[in-house]
Design an enzyme around this catalytic site. Sequence first.
Site, mmCIF file in Angstrom:
data_model
loop_
_atom_site.group_PDB
_atom_site.id
_atom_site.type_symbol
_atom_site.label_atom_id
_atom_site.label_comp_id
_atom_site.label_asym_id
_atom_site.label_seq_id
_atom_site.Cartn_x
_atom_site.Cartn_y
_atom_site.Cartn_z
ATOM 1 N N HIS A 86 0.807 -1.482 -0.109
ATOM 2 C CA HIS A 86 0.167 -0.017 -0.114
ATOM 3 C C HIS A 86 0.855 1.338 0.030
ATOM 4 O O HIS A 86 0.495 2.353 0.307
ATOM 5 C CB HIS A 86 -0.971 0.017 1.125
ATOM 6 N N ASN A 159 -10.461 -2.559 2.334
ATOM 7 C CA ASN A 159 -9.998 -2.781 0.904
ATOM 8 C C ASN A 159 -11.310 -2.424 0.321
ATOM 9 O O ASN A 159 -12.463 -2.439 0.546
ATOM 10 C CB ASN A 159 -9.502 -4.100 0.607
HETATM 11 FE FE1 HDE Z 1 -2.662 -4.592 5.379
HETATM 12 N N1 HDE Z 1 -0.844 -3.963 5.845
HETATM 13 N N2 HDE Z 1 -1.953 -6.571 6.114
HETATM 14 N N3 HDE Z 1 -4.445 -5.722 4.854
HETATM 15 N N4 HDE Z 1 -3.315 -2.932 4.853
HETATM 16 C C1 HDE Z 1 -0.475 -2.639 5.930
HETATM 17 O O1 HDE Z 1 0.588 -1.093 7.497
HETATM 18 C C2 HDE Z 1 -0.903 -6.615 6.864
HETATM 19 C C3 HDE Z 1 -4.921 -7.051 5.044
HETATM 20 C C4 HDE Z 1 -4.543 -2.625 4.309
HETATM 21 O O2 HDE Z 1 -3.207 3.520 3.932
HETATM 22 C C5 HDE Z 1 0.843 -2.412 6.595
HETATM 23 O O3 HDE Z 1 1.190 0.873 7.790
HETATM 24 C C6 HDE Z 1 -0.919 -8.198 7.366
HETATM 25 C C7 HDE Z 1 -6.156 -6.815 4.899
HETATM 26 C C8 HDE Z 1 -4.609 -1.363 4.042
HETATM 27 O O4 HDE Z 1 -1.624 3.418 5.299
HETATM 28 C C9 HDE Z 1 1.319 -3.717 7.166
HETATM 29 C C10 HDE Z 1 -2.009 -8.838 6.743
HETATM 30 C C11 HDE Z 1 -6.777 -5.696 4.511
HETATM 31 C C12 HDE Z 1 -3.127 -0.688 4.209
HETATM 32 C C13 HDE Z 1 0.172 -4.725 6.722
HETATM 33 C C14 HDE Z 1 -2.757 -7.609 6.011
HETATM 34 C C15 HDE Z 1 -5.500 -4.865 4.518
HETATM 35 C C16 HDE Z 1 -2.451 -1.701 4.858
HETATM 36 C C17 HDE Z 1 1.898 -1.858 5.485
HETATM 37 C C18 HDE Z 1 -2.379 -10.132 6.941
HETATM 38 C C19 HDE Z 1 -8.105 -5.376 3.922
HETATM 39 C C20 HDE Z 1 -2.769 0.888 3.890
HETATM 40 C C21 HDE Z 1 2.057 -0.363 5.989
HETATM 41 C C22 HDE Z 1 -2.705 -10.660 8.209
HETATM 42 C C23 HDE Z 1 -8.955 -5.539 5.145
HETATM 43 C C24 HDE Z 1 -3.128 1.538 5.226
HETATM 44 C C25 HDE Z 1 1.372 -0.244 7.023
HETATM 45 C C26 HDE Z 1 -2.415 2.822 4.793
HETATM 46 C C27 HDE Z 1 -1.041 -1.847 5.213
HETATM 47 C C28 HDE Z 1 0.106 -5.821 7.169
HETATM 48 C C29 HDE Z 1 -3.958 -7.746 5.490
HETATM 49 C C30 HDE Z 1 -5.719 -3.563 4.178
HETATM 50 C C31 HDE Z 1 2.543 -4.349 6.630
HETATM 51 C C32 HDE Z 1 0.341 -8.719 8.257
HETATM 52 C C33 HDE Z 1 -6.830 -8.381 4.970
HETATM 53 C C34 HDE Z 1 -5.595 -0.333 3.513
HETATM 54 O O5 HDE Z 1 1.347 -3.221 8.442
#
Ligand code: HDE
Length: 702
Positions: A86, A159
């Site tokens: 992201h 999302n």
């Molecule tokens: Fe994320 N995700 N994600 N994700 N995600 C990040 O956090 C992570 C997941 C989502 O505009 C990171 O600040 C893991 C689902 C958005 O700043 C990180 C898992 C969904 C954004 C991270 C998921 C998301 C992130 C990267 C599986 C939809 C951007 C930078 C367990 C519900 C937020 C940060 C923004 C960002 C980890 C799965 C949505 C690495 C470990 C499911 C919208 O922490």
Amino acid sequence: MATKRKSETGQFETTRGNGGETHQQIPADARHDEANHLTTNQGIHVSDNQNSLKAGLRGPTLLEDFVLREKIFHFDHERIPERIVHARGSGAHGFFELYEPLSDITRADLFQRAGEKTPVFVRFSTVAGGAGSVDTPRDVRGFAVKFYTKQGNWDLVGNNIPVFFIQDAMKFPDLVHAVKMEADRAYPQAASAHDTFWDWASLMPESTHMLMWAMSDRAIPRSLRMMQGFGIHTFRLVNEAGKSTFVKFHWRPKLGIQSLIWDEALKLQAADNDYHRRDLFEAIAAGQYPEWELGLQLFDEAFAASLPYDVLDATKIIPEEILPLKIVGRLVLDRNPDNFFAETEQVAFCPANIVPGIDFTNDPLLQGRLFSYLDTQKSRLGTANFHQLPINAPKCPAMNFQRDGQMQMHVPKGRANYEPNSLGEAGEIGGPRECPVTGFRTFENAQGHSEQGEKLRIRAELFADHYSQARLFWASQTSSEQAHIASAFVFELSKVSLEQVPPRMVGNLMNVDQALAGRVASGLGLGAPHRNPAARAPVALAPSPALSIQQNMKKTLEGRHVGILIADGSDAKAIFNLVEALNQAKAKPFLVASRIGETKLSDGSAIRADGQLLGSPSQMFDAVAIILSKEGAATLVREAAAVQWVMDAFGHLKAIGHDASAKALLDKAGVQDDAGTTDLTSFIKAAGRRYFDREPKIRMLA
Ligand code: HDE
């Protein structure tokens, strides 16, 4: 030659020889503004922001030039690590307004009073590409909302697709490694169409449902303002009495959901890298505030138990036809960030940020996220004090005994950095105390379901059903949407060079729909597909028309952009009338001509175009109109960019309104008459939609 001259106030000022001329003609005193000094970060007034300090006119720069050193030092460190996923995003401020109190289901303060507005910051993003990548690749879009409630920050980090690729956090690093640029060659950027992604995906049957969404037009939204948002996981709402209700969160765009055509998305990557970012920024700047409604799917344990899938499994939805949305409020984005870095880049979302009245469930993907986001902020923002940045700080008081750390911005008073303490009794500041009444209490889950059991690395039984909902999604699409999905699989897999991968993926698709698998296999030139064994036999689920974009699009011009191609001699009145009508329909008219400066119209007047033809290709617009003189058309038929402009508008299934003189250009571009090609009078009515029935005549889809 350097000379010294005396200014009128008697101050000396240096003037320079060739190359050094800057603003030295302005007398020093004219630039002296008591209230508006340029200073160093130490507050020292800067006398010269143009020249470094040198030993002599042509001499070396001196190390003692602290003004230069500080400026360059700070510049050298302007970048922070981009988000691991992201990375590319666009943000905006706004508010959430509640329609009716929800006190019966949650004690969350923001859901108590009808009409109350809670400030928010929202960040939309793509997932796979780097911060400088393009806006319109085929990808999932992030939809992260930070609510600054009176009881602290609540982050709904969702999302634009309601399911996810994986069921368990354990697989997230694998997914991300596979989809991002390949490890040895560092390409492709912002694309899933490559070996490692499909190698991984074809070996992960649980990703099939999400792949269906990712290959659908959901993954190429027309605008951030025209996409739905989803919290994905099942969460809990908890009321004052401690009763829990399961909830799934949905955002519904007021402008309707709309997507691009794949060829259009590709061409937009060339025409405007920042297509979505610009669209959002300009809409807000123009006062056309994007708006979504918040819908809740509310259910209890008994309902959850009655479903043939597990509500803790993030690869599953609950169709709206089975559980309708309760619309409870609206989200309005009405202010662009003042500074991209300070706000959009530094905003730190975390699904663990919840407020009293909202709680988690045991969804194993959600549970992993609760760890990841806080952790990632430390490496991205560099300090455990990132919550003190203005964009992250709650708008209600925050008090505790946490102290120190890098970049500490607060200056706590007194000795109380521990608790319990009796310093208050001694007349000193004793500091804050916990409160069992207003404080966050985790839902106890005491109704016979308390969490206990063996420690197991295992998933619940229904998680093994990887295909029923992928089938449901496929069956819910129009034939045009199905063709887009099949073609997207063909496109993506055609970029895969590992021979074992496409047949394996098609083997998984056999469990979704044999016809789909056959179409993909034939598009790739593979032999008859073989079905891969399914971990659990799929069950029949009724289609959900709510999952189709085409069946739910709004027929409207509101918030849409309409390109109007004009040339010398174009009918002034026709242009004026069309612009007027488009403004009334809340669309944005955009005049395109060969020259920006001046186009001479039929009545002798001259008009300035908004964009030059080459720089404003028709993929930038939702519909197009062509108003030409005979001579104008005769010139433009010899201009490839003009012919392409019309050809693409037709190929991207757009309405094309035109006057009689434009016909020559339409003919040259191979436009065939259909319901979407109209005269100027019928154009406004026709322009509020795409013409999907045109597609089979002009494009060979899988
Ligand atoms: Fe994320 N995700 N994600 N994700 N995600 C990040 O956090 C992570 C997941 C989502 O505009 C990171 O600040 C893991 C689902 C958005 O700043 C990180 C898992 C969904 C954004 C991270 C998921 C998301 C992130 C990267 C599986 C939809 C951007 C930078 C367990 C519900 C937020 C940060 C923004 C960002 C980890 C799965 C949505 C690495 C470990 C499911 C919208 O922490």
